[in-house]
Design an enzyme around this catalytic site. Structure first.
Site, short mmCIF file in Angstrom:
data_model
loop_
_atom_site.label_atom_id
_atom_site.label_comp_id
_atom_site.label_asym_id
_atom_site.label_seq_id
_atom_site.Cartn_x
_atom_site.Cartn_y
_atom_site.Cartn_z
CG HIS A 111 4.86 1.88 -0.35
ND1 HIS A 111 3.74 2.38 0.24
CD2 HIS A 111 4.43 1.20 -1.45
CE1 HIS A 111 2.67 2.03 -0.46
NE2 HIS A 111 3.06 1.31 -1.49
CG HIS A 118 -0.43 10.78 4.47
ND1 HIS A 118 -0.97 10.93 3.21
CD2 HIS A 118 -0.26 9.45 4.65
CE1 HIS A 118 -1.13 9.74 2.67
NE2 HIS A 118 -0.70 8.82 3.51
CG ASP A 146 2.88 3.66 8.79
OD1 ASP A 146 2.34 2.54 8.77
OD2 ASP A 146 3.28 4.23 7.77
#
Ligand SMILES: CC(C)(COP(=O)(O)OP(=O)(O)OC[C@H]1O[C@@H](n2cnc3c(N)ncnc32)[C@H](O)[C@@H]1OP(=O)(O)O)[C@@H](O)C(=O)NCCC(=O)NCCS
Length: 445
Positions: A283, A322, A378
């Site tokens: 996560h 993703h 990220d």
């Protein structure tokens, strides 16, 4: 509602309601009309489909809730194919550029942009609740010298429920409001103290003359100076990062907050569960993995060999791909811009050149194009955090501070949702049955 009907061959009526699903149970030959609403069927409606009255009805099996809506929500909208992320209907790009974290927090929690009076009072309240009870400081100091800051954050936010026992009155709107204010105010204090603890430095008290993000930076980095003054470009960049992380609909940690909150426990305990979920590497931990990857690649010349390794299935290109976004992650585009602003102040992180080249090569490569793999939030956020001189263990703490208004908005929505029940999924039992217990004294003879 009686969903069962006889089969067509038995002369059943065909429903004229097109907004339904007709299911034929081949075990019995019976057909059922199941209403469709909002693109879903109610899982409970499947319960009417059964072999005989003594048996439990049909259920769905959906590990990880990949295709199950657990709630109705008006907080955040995502269209992964189109790269859209909206908080309460407002596009993330506009909020990141023109709003600030506390205004976005208000929007998420209360559903509408604040009036001037509401905004001023909200900022005032959040600013004046940043202090924590001295005993919180005392027990935080009791952690081991090398305690992970996320562990400290999870424990200390959960412990706040013991300082505010009235927080359990979750059906009282005024009480809910004050706990929400407290949590958004105190998370930076707890996060910053966890950071200072690992460094063996004295904890810095909040400075209520500073803005939310400035105060956080002060509690992190202030030493002997009278007032810590952060560069406004860094303050803005961190504020934008908080906005980008503020909510992301029913992700793992939000689901944890809702699941624990559904027992009607106080919000501190529910948010502690969210922090725990975020702690997990699947996560909150990908940006740290990106930095490790970039360091390992080491220089631009090594990129082609690295990409070949990824294509051969040896490893993943971290920060790419993703579950929801399949065209681009709108947050990644905004972060790239924030990167430029931060590096203008801190000097360029040499890993940036590798990241940019890696992105360019990957975006032109058939392997990534075919699989719809693009940089996610990220890919660049770790580079920014590193420029702030945060150690990797702090990255997830920053994420948690940003996500707190989202968790609370979802929790607040849950407490007012009359359709919600205590979270209690079904299981498919695969173990033994009806064994005969033999006492240890006989088994071990
Ligand atoms: C985010 C992620 C878990 C999404 O996974 P997902 O939606 O389940 O996608 P899948 O794992 O089904 O991947 C589909 C295909 O793309 C490949 N793929 C996905 N992400 C990849 C990556 N980062 N690098 C290389 N290949 C990747 C898979 O191997 C798979 O290939 P295949 O069809 O040949 O088997 C995944 O893209 C990933 O692990 N990314 C790297 C970690 C990361 O950045 N996480 C942060 C997310 S915000």
């Amino acid at each position: 509602m009686d969903l069962q009907r006889t089969t067509e061959c038995e002369g059943a009526l065909v429903s004229d309601d097109n907004n339904s699903l007709t299911v034929r149970d081949n075990r019995t030959g019976k057909e059922y009309d199941i209403p469709i609403a909002d693109g879903t069927i109610k899982a409970a409606d499947l319960g009417a489909i059964k072999l005989n009255d003594d048996e439990p009805g049909l259920a769905t099996y959906d590990p990880g809730f990949v295709n199950t809506a657990s709630t109705k929500s008006a907080v955040t909208f995502i269209d992964g194919d189109k790269g859209i992320l909206e908080y309460r209907g407002y596009p993330i790009e506009q909020l990141a550029e023109k709003s600030n974290f506390l205004e976005v927090a208000y929007l998420l929690v209360y559903g509408e942009l604040p009036t001037k009076e509401q905004y001023d009072s909200w900022v005032h309240e959040i600013t004046y609740h940043t202090f924590v009870h001295e005993n919180v400081k005392g027990f935080m100091q009791g952690f081991r010298y090398d305690a992970h800051p996320m562990g400290m954050l999870m424990a200390s936010v959960g412990a706040l429920s013991t300082f505010y026992p009235e927080a359990k009155n979750i059906h009282d709107p005024e009480n809910r409001h004050i706990q929400i204010v407290r949590m958004i105010s105190k998370m930076p204090t707890l996060g910053a103290w966890a950071f200072r603890h690992a460094q063996g430095k004295p904890y810095v008290y909040p400075d209520n003359e500073l803005s939310y993000t400035e105060n956080f930076l002060s509690m992190l980095f202030k030493m002997s100076e009278l007032r810590f003054e952060a560069d406004p470009r860094l303050v803005k960049a961190l504020d934008v990062l908080f906005i980008l992380h503020a909510d992301h609909e029913q992700n793992c940690s939000t689901n944890a907050v809702r699941s624990v909150g559904s027992s009607q426990v106080d919000p501190y305990s529910a948010v502690a569960a969210g922090v725990g979920a975020l702690f997990g590497p699947l996560h909150g931990g990908a940006n740290e993995a990106v930095l490790r990857m970039l360091r390992r690649i080491g220089s631009k010349e090594n990129i082609p060999a690295f990409i070949e390794g990824v294509k051969n299935g040896n490893e993943k290109l971290m920060g790419f791909g993703h579950r929801v976004y399949k065209n681009f992650d709108p947050r990644a585009t905004i972060i790239k811009k924030a990167c430029d602003d931060v590096f203008e102040v801190t000097g360029v992180n040499p890993l940036l050149a590798i990241a940019q080249e890696l992105e360019k090569i990957a975006l032109e490569d058939e392997y990534f194009i075919k699989r719809r793999l693009y940089p996610n939030v990220d890919f660049y956020s770790g580079l920014i955090y590193e420029a702030f001189q945060f150690p990797p263990e702090m990255f997830t703490v920053l994420f948690a501070i940003g996500r707190t208004p989202g968790w609370l908005a979802q929790w607040l929505e849950l407490t007012q949702d009359t359709e919600q029940k205590i979270a209690r999924p079904k299981q498919i039992y695969t173990g033994d049955r009806k064994l005969t217990f033999v006492p240890a004294s006989e088994r071990w003879k």
